[in-house]
Design a protein around this motif. Structure first.
Motif, short mmCIF file in Angstrom:
data_model
loop_
_atom_site.label_atom_id
_atom_site.label_comp_id
_atom_site.label_asym_id
_atom_site.label_seq_id
_atom_site.Cartn_x
_atom_site.Cartn_y
_atom_site.Cartn_z
N THR A 124 47.62 42.61 38.58
CA THR A 124 46.75 41.45 38.36
C THR A 124 45.67 41.79 37.36
O THR A 124 45.30 42.97 37.23
CB THR A 124 46.06 40.97 39.66
OG1 THR A 124 45.09 41.96 40.05
CG2 THR A 124 47.06 40.75 40.78
N TYR A 126 42.64 41.20 37.77
CA TYR A 126 41.44 41.57 38.52
C TYR A 126 41.42 43.06 38.86
O TYR A 126 40.36 43.68 38.89
CB TYR A 126 41.32 40.70 39.78
CG TYR A 126 41.30 39.25 39.42
CD1 TYR A 126 40.15 38.67 38.88
CD2 TYR A 126 42.44 38.47 39.53
CE1 TYR A 126 40.14 37.34 38.49
CE2 TYR A 126 42.44 37.13 39.15
CZ TYR A 126 41.29 36.58 38.62
OH TYR A 126 41.28 35.27 38.22
N ARG A 130 38.25 44.96 37.49
CA ARG A 130 37.25 45.42 38.46
C ARG A 130 37.39 46.89 38.86
O ARG A 130 36.45 47.47 39.41
CB ARG A 130 37.32 44.55 39.72
CG ARG A 130 36.94 43.10 39.46
CD ARG A 130 37.17 42.23 40.66
NE ARG A 130 36.81 40.84 40.38
CZ ARG A 130 37.14 39.80 41.15
NH1 ARG A 130 37.83 40.00 42.26
NH2 ARG A 130 36.77 38.59 40.81
N ASP A 180 33.49 45.67 45.71
CA ASP A 180 34.42 44.78 45.02
C ASP A 180 35.69 45.53 44.62
O ASP A 180 36.80 45.00 44.73
CB ASP A 180 33.77 44.17 43.78
CG ASP A 180 32.71 43.14 44.11
OD1 ASP A 180 32.65 42.68 45.27
OD2 ASP A 180 31.93 42.79 43.20
N GLU A 184 39.53 44.88 45.89
CA GLU A 184 40.56 44.58 44.89
C GLU A 184 41.76 45.51 45.03
O GLU A 184 42.92 45.07 44.88
CB GLU A 184 39.97 44.67 43.49
CG GLU A 184 40.78 43.93 42.45
CD GLU A 184 40.98 42.47 42.79
OE1 GLU A 184 42.15 42.03 42.83
OE2 GLU A 184 39.99 41.77 43.06
N TYR A 215 35.78 44.40 29.88
CA TYR A 215 35.10 44.74 31.14
C TYR A 215 34.73 46.21 31.27
O TYR A 215 34.14 46.62 32.28
CB TYR A 215 35.96 44.29 32.33
CG TYR A 215 36.08 42.79 32.40
CD1 TYR A 215 35.09 42.02 33.01
CD2 TYR A 215 37.16 42.13 31.83
CE1 TYR A 215 35.18 40.64 33.05
CE2 TYR A 215 37.27 40.75 31.87
CZ TYR A 215 36.27 40.00 32.48
OH TYR A 215 36.36 38.64 32.50
#
Length: 224
Positions: A124, A126, A130, A180, A184, A215
């Motif tokens: 993913t 994310y 992250r 977080d 994840e 990011y």
């Protein structure tokens, strides 16, 4: 409570640690007395005590250690402090480390890693955003310092690892960032296990590069 503990109990990072424990326990990611959290404040570390329930941590009753592992006060720290110590030593800008035995990530840690640089595939956006790549750390008994040494021996960047037959370990510039990341990892591991042997579309190199550039995470952009 020692003077040093009393001074640190009201520190925002200490309060964040307590809240993080309650959050992770509330999500069912810290069964029983499993898992541990620490924060670094200057050259000291505050950590959840051994055998503690993350749902009910007390800011005034945390283990207090130096970065070298010297006991400075409070109850006995988790035997897994060397893992936290290794992450702080490797990344001086990190202020929090979280370790859990969350079920999906722990299950995935018992399987073969996707690639040498990451136990998890780029399943993913994310996970890539992250966390970044999550190397698998070879098995050792809990508390064995060899895993910390292995973490520090790796010659590529990462902010989280998966401990073989054990569970995830994340670090963050804030407690929330570490929390977080570990959530994840659990969600990504769940997806991998749900897919099992079914063909799955993973993010391609260009998609991964865009996310890591935006990011600030790290992922080796080549397949296993």
């Amino acid at each position: 409570m020692s003077t040093a503990q009393a001074d640190l109990a009201g520190h925002p990072l200490c309060q964040d640690l307590v809240q993080a424990g309650a959050t992770l326990a509330g999500l069912g990611l810290s069964p029983g007395s499993s898992g541990n959290i620490s924060v670094r404040i200057g050259d000291t570390v505050l950590m959840s005590p051994t055998g503690s329930d993350l749902a009910s941590l007390d800011a005034g009753n945390l283990a207090l250690l130096s970065l070298d592992g010297d006991v400075l006060g409070g109850p006995k720290a988790s035997k897994e402090f060397p893992l936290h110590q290794a992450m702080y030593a490797r990344y001086p800008d990190m202020t929090a480390v979280v370790h859990l035995h969350s079920p999906n990530a722990a299950a995935l840690s018992c399987t073969q890693p996707w690639a040498p640089h990451s136990a998890l595939p780029p399943i993913t956006p994310y996970l890539v955003m992250r966390v970044g790549q999550v190397p698998l750390i070879p098995y050792a008994a809990p508390g064995n310092s060899s895993q910390g040494a292995y973490i520090n021996s790796l010659d590529f960047d990462f902010s989280a690892v998966l401990l073989q037959n054990h569970g995830p370990l994340t670090s963050g510039a804030s407690v929330q960032q570490a929390v977080d990341a570990i959530i994840e990892i659990e969600e990504a591991a769940k997806l991998v296990l749900l897919l099992q042997e079914r063909p799955a579309r993973l993010l391609d190199d260009a998609e991964i590069a865009e996310l890591t550039r935006t990011y600030g995470t790290t992922w080796k952009t080549s397949g296993p």
